[in-house]
Design a protein around this motif. Sequence first.
Motif, short mmCIF file in Angstrom:
data_model
loop_
_atom_site.label_atom_id
_atom_site.label_comp_id
_atom_site.label_asym_id
_atom_site.label_seq_id
_atom_site.Cartn_x
_atom_site.Cartn_y
_atom_site.Cartn_z
N ALA A 16 0.84 -1.20 0.00
CA ALA A 16 0.00 0.00 0.00
C ALA A 16 0.88 1.26 0.00
O ALA A 16 0.58 2.23 -0.71
N GLY A 17 1.94 1.23 0.76
CA GLY A 17 2.85 2.37 0.79
C GLY A 17 3.56 2.58 -0.54
O GLY A 17 3.75 3.71 -0.99
N LEU A 18 3.96 1.47 -1.16
CA LEU A 18 4.60 1.57 -2.47
C LEU A 18 3.64 2.10 -3.52
O LEU A 18 4.01 2.91 -4.38
N ARG A 19 2.38 1.66 -3.46
CA ARG A 19 1.39 2.18 -4.41
C ARG A 19 1.17 3.67 -4.22
O ARG A 19 1.04 4.42 -5.20
N ALA A 20 1.15 4.11 -2.99
CA ALA A 20 1.00 5.54 -2.71
C ALA A 20 2.21 6.32 -3.23
O ALA A 20 2.05 7.42 -3.78
N GLU A 21 3.39 5.76 -3.06
CA GLU A 21 4.61 6.41 -3.56
C GLU A 21 4.59 6.50 -5.08
O GLU A 21 4.93 7.53 -5.66
N VAL A 22 4.18 5.43 -5.75
CA VAL A 22 4.09 5.43 -7.21
C VAL A 22 3.06 6.46 -7.66
O VAL A 22 3.28 7.21 -8.63
N ALA A 23 1.93 6.53 -6.99
CA ALA A 23 0.90 7.51 -7.35
C ALA A 23 1.42 8.93 -7.18
O ALA A 23 1.17 9.81 -8.01
N ALA A 24 2.19 9.17 -6.11
CA ALA A 24 2.77 10.50 -5.89
C ALA A 24 3.78 10.85 -6.99
O ALA A 24 3.81 11.98 -7.48
N LEU A 25 4.59 9.87 -7.38
CA LEU A 25 5.56 10.11 -8.46
C LEU A 25 4.86 10.37 -9.78
O LEU A 25 5.29 11.24 -10.57
N ARG A 26 3.79 9.64 -10.06
CA ARG A 26 3.03 9.88 -11.30
C ARG A 26 2.43 11.28 -11.30
O ARG A 26 2.45 11.97 -12.33
N ALA A 27 1.89 11.70 -10.18
CA ALA A 27 1.30 13.04 -10.09
C ALA A 27 2.38 14.11 -10.27
O ALA A 27 2.16 15.13 -10.94
N GLU A 28 3.55 13.86 -9.71
CA GLU A 28 4.65 14.82 -9.82
C GLU A 28 5.16 14.94 -11.26
O GLU A 28 5.54 16.01 -11.71
N ASN A 29 5.11 13.85 -12.00
CA ASN A 29 5.62 13.85 -13.38
C ASN A 29 4.54 14.05 -14.43
O ASN A 29 4.82 13.96 -15.63
N ALA A 30 3.33 14.34 -14.01
CA ALA A 30 2.24 14.50 -14.97
C ALA A 30 2.47 15.67 -15.93
O ALA A 30 2.00 15.65 -17.06
N ASP A 31 3.21 16.68 -15.49
CA ASP A 31 3.44 17.85 -16.36
C ASP A 31 4.76 17.76 -17.12
O ASP A 31 5.16 18.73 -17.76
N ALA A 32 5.39 16.61 -17.10
CA ALA A 32 6.63 16.42 -17.87
C ALA A 32 6.27 16.19 -19.34
O ALA A 32 5.32 15.49 -19.66
N LEU A 33 7.04 16.81 -20.23
CA LEU A 33 6.82 16.62 -21.66
C LEU A 33 7.40 15.26 -22.05
O LEU A 33 8.53 15.15 -22.49
N ARG A 34 6.59 14.22 -21.88
CA ARG A 34 7.11 12.88 -22.08
C ARG A 34 6.45 12.12 -23.21
O ARG A 34 6.84 11.01 -23.53
N HIS A 35 5.44 12.70 -23.83
CA HIS A 35 4.80 12.06 -24.97
C HIS A 35 5.23 12.80 -26.23
O HIS A 35 5.09 14.02 -26.32
N LEU A 36 5.79 12.07 -27.19
CA LEU A 36 6.24 12.73 -28.40
C LEU A 36 5.99 11.86 -29.61
O LEU A 36 5.88 10.65 -29.51
N ALA A 37 5.87 12.55 -30.74
CA ALA A 37 5.70 11.85 -32.02
C ALA A 37 6.26 12.76 -33.11
O ALA A 37 6.12 13.98 -33.05
N VAL A 38 6.89 12.14 -34.10
CA VAL A 38 7.46 12.87 -35.23
C VAL A 38 6.83 12.33 -36.50
O VAL A 38 6.71 11.12 -36.68
N VAL A 39 6.43 13.24 -37.37
CA VAL A 39 5.91 12.89 -38.69
C VAL A 39 6.81 13.57 -39.72
O VAL A 39 6.97 14.78 -39.70
N ARG A 40 7.42 12.77 -40.59
CA ARG A 40 8.27 13.31 -41.67
C ARG A 40 7.49 13.22 -42.97
O ARG A 40 6.76 12.25 -43.19
N TYR A 41 7.66 14.24 -43.83
CA TYR A 41 6.89 14.26 -45.06
C TYR A 41 7.54 15.19 -46.07
O TYR A 41 8.48 15.91 -45.76
N ASP A 42 7.02 15.13 -47.29
CA ASP A 42 7.43 16.06 -48.35
C ASP A 42 6.40 17.17 -48.40
O ASP A 42 5.24 16.94 -48.73
#
Length: 144
Positions: A55-81
């Motif tokens: 239970a404590g580990l789950r709470a710690e993981v939830a806190a870390l997820r909340a802390e990193n929610a505003d990190a720019l961690r989703h990315l995608a690149v589209v190359r084209y002509d």
Amino acid sequence: MSTSVVSAVVVVLAVAGFLLAVVALSLAVVAARRSARTAGLRARDPRVELPTDVAGLRAEVAALRAENADALRHLAVVRYDAFGDMGGHLSWSLALVDDGGDGVLLTSIHGRSDARTYAKAVTGWTCEQQLSPEEAEALAGARP
């Protein structure tokens, strides 16, 4: 290929590389500051201990997820002509967003004689400016 075309390609690649390096450096600085802040908090305060029960580990993981929610961690690149008479997929659109869909869209349009780079702010997976089909594809690809 003429030397002017080769020179133009080299310049475009250099600019694109520079922009990607700036983005990567910015992300690294943000990550280092957050990591140092979290590590420093635990190192300075001996009362803060990592939990050993599930239970404590789950709470710690939830806190870390909340802390990193505003990190720019989703990315995608589209190359084209961007233009029909040119090949090589030298134009690109890059979406960098956080969990809430806030971030930035970077686009570089490569032409015969120049390359132009654009940045558009993204808020809640939408943008105030009209998106090109490639930008919309990049934003959709970044969505988890």
